[in-house]
Design a protein around this motif. Structure first.
Motif, PDB file in Angstrom:
ATOM      1  N   LEU A   1      -0.123  41.105  35.306  1.00 10.99           N
ATOM      2  CA  LEU A   1       0.739  40.860  33.909  1.00 10.99           C
ATOM      3  C   LEU A   1       0.535  42.532  33.396  1.00 10.99           C
ATOM      4  O   LEU A   1       1.589  43.056  32.759  1.00 10.99           O
ATOM      5  N   GLU A   2      -0.557  42.932  33.186  1.00  6.38           N
ATOM      6  CA  GLU A   2      -0.656  44.513  32.784  1.00  6.38           C
ATOM      7  C   GLU A   2       0.167  45.484  33.568  1.00  6.38           C
ATOM      8  O   GLU A   2       1.047  46.124  33.162  1.00  6.38           O
ATOM      9  N   ALA A   3       0.062  45.362  35.028  1.00 10.11           N
ATOM     10  CA  ALA A   3       0.770  46.153  35.701  1.00 10.11           C
ATOM     11  C   ALA A   3       2.391  46.025  35.600  1.00 10.11           C
ATOM     12  O   ALA A   3       3.304  46.953  35.733  1.00 10.11           O
ATOM     13  N   ALA A   4       2.622  44.756  35.248  1.00  8.43           N
ATOM     14  CA  ALA A   4       4.091  44.598  35.199  1.00  8.43           C
ATOM     15  C   ALA A   4       4.697  44.512  33.808  1.00  8.43           C
ATOM     16  O   ALA A   4       5.785  44.351  33.209  1.00  8.43           O
ATOM     17  N   ASP A   5       3.827  45.132  32.913  1.00  4.90           N
ATOM     18  CA  ASP A   5       4.262  45.365  31.384  1.00  4.90           C
ATOM     19  C   ASP A   5       4.911  43.968  30.822  1.00  4.90           C
ATOM     20  O   ASP A   5       5.831  43.906  30.060  1.00  4.90           O
ATOM     21  N   LEU A   6       4.176  42.923  31.112  1.00  5.78           N
ATOM     22  CA  LEU A   6       4.542  41.448  30.559  1.00  5.78           C
ATOM     23  C   LEU A   6       3.468  40.986  29.668  1.00  5.78           C
ATOM     24  O   LEU A   6       3.866  39.887  29.330  1.00  5.78           O
ATOM     25  N   VAL A   7       2.485  41.610  29.395  1.00 10.18           N
ATOM     26  CA  VAL A   7       1.378  40.995  28.280  1.00 10.18           C
ATOM     27  C   VAL A   7       2.200  40.875  26.993  1.00 10.18           C
ATOM     28  O   VAL A   7       2.088  39.730  26.512  1.00 10.18           O
ATOM     29  N   GLY A   8       2.753  41.900  26.693  1.00 10.49           N
ATOM     30  CA  GLY A   8       3.507  41.779  25.378  1.00 10.49           C
ATOM     31  C   GLY A   8       4.206  40.606  25.304  1.00 10.49           C
ATOM     32  O   GLY A   8       4.502  39.858  24.291  1.00 10.49           O
ATOM     33  N   ALA A   9       5.262  40.491  26.028  1.00  5.46           N
ATOM     34  CA  ALA A   9       6.151  39.343  26.208  1.00  5.46           C
ATOM     35  C   ALA A   9       5.365  37.951  26.139  1.00  5.46           C
ATOM     36  O   ALA A   9       5.733  37.030  25.474  1.00  5.46           O
ATOM     37  N   LEU A  10       4.429  37.749  26.749  1.00 10.56           N
ATOM     38  CA  LEU A  10       3.613  36.335  26.825  1.00 10.56           C
ATOM     39  C   LEU A  10       2.482  36.321  25.561  1.00 10.56           C
ATOM     40  O   LEU A  10       1.891  35.296  25.657  1.00 10.56           O
ATOM     41  N   LYS A  11       2.440  37.342  24.918  1.00 12.47           N
ATOM     42  CA  LYS A  11       1.971  37.257  23.795  1.00 12.47           C
ATOM     43  C   LYS A  11       2.856  37.085  22.389  1.00 12.47           C
ATOM     44  O   LYS A  11       2.533  36.737  21.154  1.00 12.47           O
ATOM     45  N   GLY A  12       3.941  36.944  22.863  1.00  9.12           N
ATOM     46  CA  GLY A  12       5.131  36.560  21.794  1.00  9.12           C
ATOM     47  C   GLY A  12       5.036  35.291  21.086  1.00  9.12           C
ATOM     48  O   GLY A  12       4.354  34.540  21.622  1.00  9.12           O
ATOM     49  N   ASP A  13       5.925  35.076  20.216  1.00  5.86           N
ATOM     50  CA  ASP A  13       6.268  33.840  19.637  1.00  5.86           C
ATOM     51  C   ASP A  13       6.279  32.494  20.518  1.00  5.86           C
ATOM     52  O   ASP A  13       5.884  31.584  20.406  1.00  5.86           O
ATOM     53  N   GLY A  14       6.879  32.712  21.732  1.00  2.46           N
ATOM     54  CA  GLY A  14       7.231  31.781  22.547  1.00  2.46           C
ATOM     55  C   GLY A  14       8.142  30.672  21.942  1.00  2.46           C
ATOM     56  O   GLY A  14       8.852  30.992  21.205  1.00  2.46           O
TER      57      GLY A  14
END
Length: 181
Positions: free
Chosen positions: A54-67
């Motif tokens: 997730l870190e390598a794909a820059d997706l951490v921020g998205a999955l920390k979002g409100d959802g």
């Protein structure tokens, strides 16, 4: 007499409000203390490779979002079962788009608990194509290019739910389901 009853009613209502106040505050505190999907996975300590990906794909921020999000999370063992060199290749910066597509294929918008998933045939993923579901004797399988089985369901997080799966699910080939790209 009616003034007396009005005062008694007001005092009873005030007393109930004072008693309910701490309970409501505790519920709010519990929600505030509940970890998001990323932190819940990291804390579980069986998703270190997923966290790295997730870190390598820059997706951490998205999955920390409100959802809310529903994440079908492959374990470290699932990533270890990939063919030799595939994970290392996916983690390379030049393969970031492919890694993002694979990881986004594990995420569905909305909070789908196990009881919801068992009633679905498919759900659209953040990758853009739908993941297919098959339920046999209470066991949920996800189908893409390969299959994955839900090993543990309904791990709740502040912004969604995690279902642990036993394989890294690969999106279908471009000419397969959903008409390709």
């Amino acid at each position: 007499m009616s003034t007396y009853l009005t005062r008694i009613s007001s005092l009873v209502a005030l007393g109930l409000a004072l008693l309910a106040g701490p309970a409501v505050a505790q519920q709010d505190d519990a929600r505030a203390e509940q970890l998001d999907i990323v932190d819940t996975a990291v804390q579980a300590d069986d998703f270190n490779t997923l966290a790295q990906a997730l870190e390598a794909a820059d997706l951490v921020g998205a999955l920390k979002g409100d959802g809310p999000f529903t994440v079908f999370a492959p374990t470290d063992a699932a990533f270890d079962a990939l063919p030799d060199g595939q994970l290392e290749s996916l983690l390379q910066p030049e393969n970031k788009g492919q890694l993002q597509a694979i990881l986004q294929y594990h995420v569905v918008s909305g909070k789908a608990m196990a009881s919801d998933v068992t009633g679905m045939d498919a759900a659209p993923t953040l990758e853009g194509r739908s993941v297919q579901f098959q339920v046999n004797d209470g066991t949920v399988q996800l189908m893409g290019q390969n299959t994955a089985t839900v090993a543990q369901a309904d791990i709740e997080a502040s912004n969604g739910v995690i279902h642990v799966i036993d394989s890294v699910l690969l999106p279908p080939e471009a000419d397969e389901a959903d008409g390709g790209y």
